[in-house]
Design a protein around this motif. Structure first.
Motif, PDB file in Angstrom:
ATOM      1  N   ALA A  86       0.831  -1.205   0.000  1.00  0.00           N
ATOM      2  CA  ALA A  86       0.000   0.000   0.000  1.00  0.00           C
ATOM      3  C   ALA A  86       0.867   1.256   0.000  1.00  0.00           C
ATOM      4  O   ALA A  86       0.567   2.237  -0.708  1.00  0.00           O
ATOM      5  N   GLN A  87       1.946   1.255   0.771  1.00  0.00           N
ATOM      6  CA  GLN A  87       2.826   2.425   0.811  1.00  0.00           C
ATOM      7  C   GLN A  87       3.497   2.653  -0.537  1.00  0.00           C
ATOM      8  O   GLN A  87       3.617   3.795  -1.000  1.00  0.00           O
ATOM      9  N   ASP A  88       3.929   1.557  -1.183  1.00  0.00           N
ATOM     10  CA  ASP A  88       4.511   1.684  -2.522  1.00  0.00           C
ATOM     11  C   ASP A  88       3.521   2.339  -3.480  1.00  0.00           C
ATOM     12  O   ASP A  88       3.871   3.243  -4.248  1.00  0.00           O
ATOM     13  N   LEU A  89       2.285   1.873  -3.441  1.00  0.00           N
ATOM     14  CA  LEU A  89       1.256   2.413  -4.328  1.00  0.00           C
ATOM     15  C   LEU A  89       0.975   3.879  -4.019  1.00  0.00           C
ATOM     16  O   LEU A  89       0.842   4.706  -4.929  1.00  0.00           O
ATOM     17  N   ALA A  90       0.880   4.202  -2.730  1.00  0.00           N
ATOM     18  CA  ALA A  90       0.621   5.584  -2.336  1.00  0.00           C
ATOM     19  C   ALA A  90       1.769   6.498  -2.764  1.00  0.00           C
ATOM     20  O   ALA A  90       1.548   7.608  -3.261  1.00  0.00           O
ATOM     21  N   ASP A  91       2.993   6.017  -2.598  1.00  0.00           N
ATOM     22  CA  ASP A  91       4.152   6.826  -2.985  1.00  0.00           C
ATOM     23  C   ASP A  91       4.205   7.052  -4.493  1.00  0.00           C
ATOM     24  O   ASP A  91       4.770   8.047  -4.956  1.00  0.00           O
ATOM     25  N   GLN A  92       3.605   6.130  -5.257  1.00  0.00           N
ATOM     26  CA  GLN A  92       3.540   6.277  -6.712  1.00  0.00           C
ATOM     27  C   GLN A  92       2.300   7.045  -7.158  1.00  0.00           C
ATOM     28  O   GLN A  92       2.102   7.264  -8.351  1.00  0.00           O
ATOM     29  N   GLY A  93       1.451   7.422  -6.208  1.00  0.00           N
ATOM     30  CA  GLY A  93       0.217   8.127  -6.548  1.00  0.00           C
ATOM     31  C   GLY A  93      -0.882   7.230  -7.063  1.00  0.00           C
ATOM     32  O   GLY A  93      -1.876   7.708  -7.621  1.00  0.00           O
ATOM     33  N   LYS A  94      -0.744   5.907  -6.845  1.00  0.00           N
ATOM     34  CA  LYS A  94      -1.725   4.962  -7.377  1.00  0.00           C
ATOM     35  C   LYS A  94      -2.702   4.458  -6.316  1.00  0.00           C
ATOM     36  O   LYS A  94      -3.632   3.730  -6.640  1.00  0.00           O
ATOM     37  N   LEU A  95      -2.481   4.837  -5.078  1.00  0.00           N
ATOM     38  CA  LEU A  95      -3.441   4.602  -4.005  1.00  0.00           C
ATOM     39  C   LEU A  95      -3.734   5.968  -3.404  1.00  0.00           C
ATOM     40  O   LEU A  95      -2.827   6.630  -2.891  1.00  0.00           O
ATOM     41  N   THR A  96      -4.971   6.401  -3.507  1.00  0.00           N
ATOM     42  CA  THR A  96      -5.310   7.766  -3.101  1.00  0.00           C
ATOM     43  C   THR A  96      -6.079   7.815  -1.791  1.00  0.00           C
ATOM     44  O   THR A  96      -6.393   8.891  -1.297  1.00  0.00           O
ATOM     45  N   SER A  97      -6.371   6.641  -1.229  1.00  0.00           N
ATOM     46  CA  SER A  97      -7.102   6.561   0.033  1.00  0.00           C
ATOM     47  C   SER A  97      -6.439   5.485   0.886  1.00  0.00           C
ATOM     48  O   SER A  97      -6.161   4.388   0.406  1.00  0.00           O
ATOM     49  N   GLY A  98      -6.188   5.794   2.146  1.00  0.00           N
ATOM     50  CA  GLY A  98      -5.492   4.853   3.009  1.00  0.00           C
ATOM     51  C   GLY A  98      -6.262   3.569   3.223  1.00  0.00           C
ATOM     52  O   GLY A  98      -7.493   3.535   3.183  1.00  0.00           O
ATOM     53  N   VAL A  99      -5.533   2.488   3.466  1.00  0.00           N
ATOM     54  CA  VAL A  99      -6.154   1.194   3.733  1.00  0.00           C
ATOM     55  C   VAL A  99      -6.892   1.257   5.072  1.00  0.00           C
ATOM     56  O   VAL A  99      -6.379   1.799   6.057  1.00  0.00           O
ATOM     57  N   VAL A 100      -8.085   0.695   5.109  1.00  0.00           N
ATOM     58  CA  VAL A 100      -8.840   0.564   6.351  1.00  0.00           C
ATOM     59  C   VAL A 100      -8.575  -0.828   6.908  1.00  0.00           C
ATOM     60  O   VAL A 100      -8.809  -1.830   6.230  1.00  0.00           O
ATOM     61  N   VAL A 101      -8.056  -0.906   8.122  1.00  0.00           N
ATOM     62  CA  VAL A 101      -7.759  -2.196   8.752  1.00  0.00           C
ATOM     63  C   VAL A 101      -8.876  -2.561   9.719  1.00  0.00           C
ATOM     64  O   VAL A 101      -9.312  -1.723  10.525  1.00  0.00           O
TER      65      VAL A 101
END
Length: 538
Positions: A57-72
Motif C-alpha cells: 500500500a505504501q509503494d502504491l501511495a508513494d507512486q500516486g496509485k493509491l489515493t485513500s489509506g487502507v482501512v484495517v
C-alpha cells in the motif's frame, strides 16, 4: 529521539538520522480520503499485514496509485486496534531483516483507519458497514489465518457460534465469516456494487474456501428469512463479487526483542512489544524477510489500484493455483511444518538454528527435493527448484528472522491436509508414482503424532502450540506414552483415517501402517526421535 505515537512530520530529522525511510506521498490527504472514497479494506491487522500488505500500500501511495489509506479491521482481537493502531495514528515501522544483519527500516503510513469490526462495538461496526456501502471500495483483503474460514468441526458439524450466527442473523454476527457476509449485505442493499474479496491467507484454493464459507452463511440466513434470493445471486455473480485465488509468501514472525532493542538504540522510544490478553504478539514495528511473493488471480470487478506496480503478480486462476500448490504442498510449507514438529521435539526455539542440524536439514531436503518436487506443477512464473534452493540456502538459515518452530506448529491439524495430503494424493493418482515409495512425508506425519504426546525427545513435558483439535487428538492418544511397546493401531486409526484432517484416509492411500511403524519407533523411549531420523536418513 523518535516517538512513534507523535506526528512523524515534526520529527523528520530524527527519522532520517536513524536511517528510517519516510513516505513520499501526502499522508494527510491519504488518510482524510478514507471516509469519502475508500479503496481498500483489510481484515486481520496482525504482523503479516504490517510486514507485507502495508508495504504494498505504501509503494502504491508513494507512486500516486493509491489515493485513500487502507482501512484495517480486526474481528478477533480488539486490543490490536486499541493498543497497536490507534495510539500510533495507524502508522508503524517495517523492518526488513537482511542475512548480513542489516535492518532496513521504513515508516509505513498508508493505513488510513482501523476498527474492531464486531457488533459488540456498534459505532465501529456501523462505520465499517458504511465503508462497504461506498461504491468507491474496490477490494477487501484478508489475513485471518486458515481457521478463520472454518465453520465446522472435524465431525462436519457447525461450531456453536456459527449456529448462533445463522439463527440470530446479520446484525448479531460474531464469527468472521458472518461479519463479512453482513458487510456484503450492506453493499448489496446500498446498490449491489462490485467488489473483489481477496483472501491472502496461506492455504490452497483460499478464494474458493472463502466463497464457500460466505455462501454457507448467506444460505443459512436465506433459510431463516434474513436475506433474499437476490442477495445470493449477487454473491454468486463473479462480475459483481469475485473471490480471487492467491498465493502469498513472506515469513513475518512475531516481533523480535532484538529488533525492539536495536530500534531503541537508534532513538525510538516507544517500540515496545505488545502482548494482548488474547495472546497476540504485536508491536509498533513488524520484522520480516527480504524475499516475498504475492500472486493474485486478476479478477477485480470494481478495479484495483495497479497492484502490479508494487510487485504483485496478477495472472489467471490456473497459474495462481500452480504457484500456490508449488509453495504450500511442496516447496515451503511442508518443510516448515516438518521443522516445526521435529524442532519442538528436539527442543529448538529457532528455525534458523534448526538449519544447522544435519538430520533436520536432511529431512526437509528429502521432503522437498525428492518426494514433493517430482509431482509439482511448474507455474512458470516462479521456478520450483529455485524456490526450494532459495528457501534452504537463504531464507530458513537467516539468523535475523526470529521465527520459532512453536509458532509454525500452531494449528497443524488445519494444515496437514494441504501440506502433505496433496502430494500423497498425486502419488495415489499418478500411474508413474506409488505412495509406498514415500518415506519422509509419512515420517513427518508420525512425528506430528509423537508431538501431540507433548513430551520431547529427552522425555520432558512441553506445552504444544494452540490448535483447535488439540484436546480431541490428545484424548485419542491418551493411552500412549513414551516407552509404550504395545500395538498402536487401535489408538491412531481414527486419526489417520480421518479425511478431514489429511485430505484422505491414509490407510486407503497405503500409508497408515507405515506411519504406525514410524510412530512406534519414535515413542520407543528418550532419544528415539533423533535415532529414528538418523536411521532413515542414513
Amino acid at each position: 529521539m523518535i516517538r512513534l505515537k507523535e506526528d512523524w512530520t515534526t520529527q523528520k530529522a530524527a527519522y532520517e538520522e536513524a536511517g528510517i525511510t519516510l513516505p513520499k506521498c501526502d499522508v494527510a490527504t491519504l488518510k482524510a480520503n478514507v471516509s469519502e472514497k475508500p479503496q481498500w479494506i483489510h481484515f486481520g491487522g496482525g504482523n503479516l499485514y504490517r510486514g507485507f500488505h502495508a508495504a504494498v500500500a505504501q509503494d502504491l501511495a508513494d507512486q500516486g496509485k493509491l489515493t485513500s489509506g487502507v482501512v484495517v479491521c480486526e474481528t478477533y482481537d480488539e486490543d490490536v486496534v486499541d493498543e497497536a493502531y490507534a495510539p500510533y495514528n495507524n502508522n508503524f515501522l517495517q523492518v526488513v531483516m537482511h542475512e548480513d544483519g542489516n535492518l532496513e527500516k521504513r515508516l509505513l503510513a498508508a493505513t488510513g483507519e482501523s476498527y474492531y469490526c464486531n457488533p459488540s462495538r456498534p459505532a465501529s461496526f456501523e462505520a465499517v458497514k458504511d465503508i462497504f456501502a461506498n461504491p468507491s471500495l474496490q477490494l477487501a483483503t484478508f489475513t485471518i489465518t486458515e481457521k478463520g474460514y472454518n465453520l465446522k468441526d472435524s465431525q462436519g458439524n457447525f461450531f456453536g457460534f456459527v449456529e448462533e450466527d445463522l439463527v440470530k442473523g446479520p446484525e448479531a454476527s460474531q464469527s468472521t465469516m458472518a461479519i463479512v457476509a453482513s458487510l456484503l449485505l450492506s453493499r448489496f442493499n446500498a446498490g449491489a456494487y462490485p467488489i473483489a474479496m481477496v483472501s491472502t491467507d496461506n492455504f490452497s484454493h483460499n478464494g474458493k474456501k472463502f466463497q464457500d464459507a460466505v455462501l454457507t452463511i448467506a444460505n443459512g440466513w436465506l433459510a431463516n428469512n434474513f436475506v433474499t434470493e437476490e442477495f445470493i445471486s449477487y454473491l454468486t455473480n463473479e462480475k459483481l463479487v469475485s473471490f480471487p485465488w492467491s498465493m502469498i509468501d513472506r515469513i513475518t514472525p512475531n516481533p523480535s526483542e532484538k529488533v525492539a532493542a536495536a530500534l531503541k538504540e537508534l532513538g525510538v522510544e516507544d517500540a515496545e512489544i505488545i502482548h494482548t490478553p488474547k495472546h497476540t504478539n504485536i508491536a509498533p514495528f513488524a520484522n520480516t524477510e527480504v524475499i516475498h511473493y504475492l500472486v493474485i488471480e486478476d479478477s477485480f470487478p470494481n478495479g484495483q489500484p495497479d497492484l502490479a506496480s508494487a510487485g504483485v503478480i496478477l495472472t489467471d486462476r490456473e497459474t495462481v493455483d500452480k504457484a500456490d500448490a508449488m509453495k504450500v504442498t511442496t516447496c515451503l510449507n511442508p518443510l516448515h511444518t516438518a521443522l516445526a514438529v521435529y524442532g519442538c521435539l528436539l527442543d529448538y526455539t529457532s528455525i534458523s538454528e534448526e538449519m544447522s542440524d544435519p538430520e533436520l536439514v536432511g529431512l526437509i531436503k528429502q521432503i522437498g527435493y525428492h518426494e514433493g518436487l517430482p509431482v509439482v506443477d511448474d507455474p512458470k512464473i516462479i521456478h520450483p527448484q529455485n524456490f526450494i534452493d532459495e528457501l534452504i540456502q537463504k531464507r530458513l538459515p537467516n539468523p535475523f528472522i526470529p521465527d520459532a518452530p512453536q509458532r509454525i506448529a500452531s494449528d497443524t491439524s488445519q494444515k496437514v491436509a494441504i501440506r502433505y495430503g496433496e502430494t500423497i494424493r498425486k502419488y495415489v493418482e499418478r500411474a508413474d508414482k506409488n505412495p509406498a515409495d514415500l518415506t519422509f512425508i509419512p515420517l513427518t506425519i508420525a512425528g506430528w503424532l509423537r508431538y501431540l504426546l507433548a513430551v520431547d525427545d529427552k522425555g520432558q513435558a512441553f506445552t504444544p502450540s494452540p490448535d483447535p483439535m488439540l484436546a480431541e487428538l490428545q484424548e485419542k492418544l491418551s493411552g500412549i506414552e513414551l516407552g509404550y511397546t504395545g500395538e498402536v493401531h487401535d489408538t491412531v486409526k481414527d486419526i489417520l483415517s480421518n479425511a478431514s484432517i489429511f485430505g484422505s484416509d491414509l490407510y486407503a492411500a497405503g500409508l497408515g501402517e507405515k506411519i504406525e511403524g514410524f510412530f512406534q519407533e519414535l515413542i520407543a523411549g528418550p532419544g528415539a526421535v533423533r535415532a529414528t531420523l538418523k536411521k532413515y536418513l542414513a
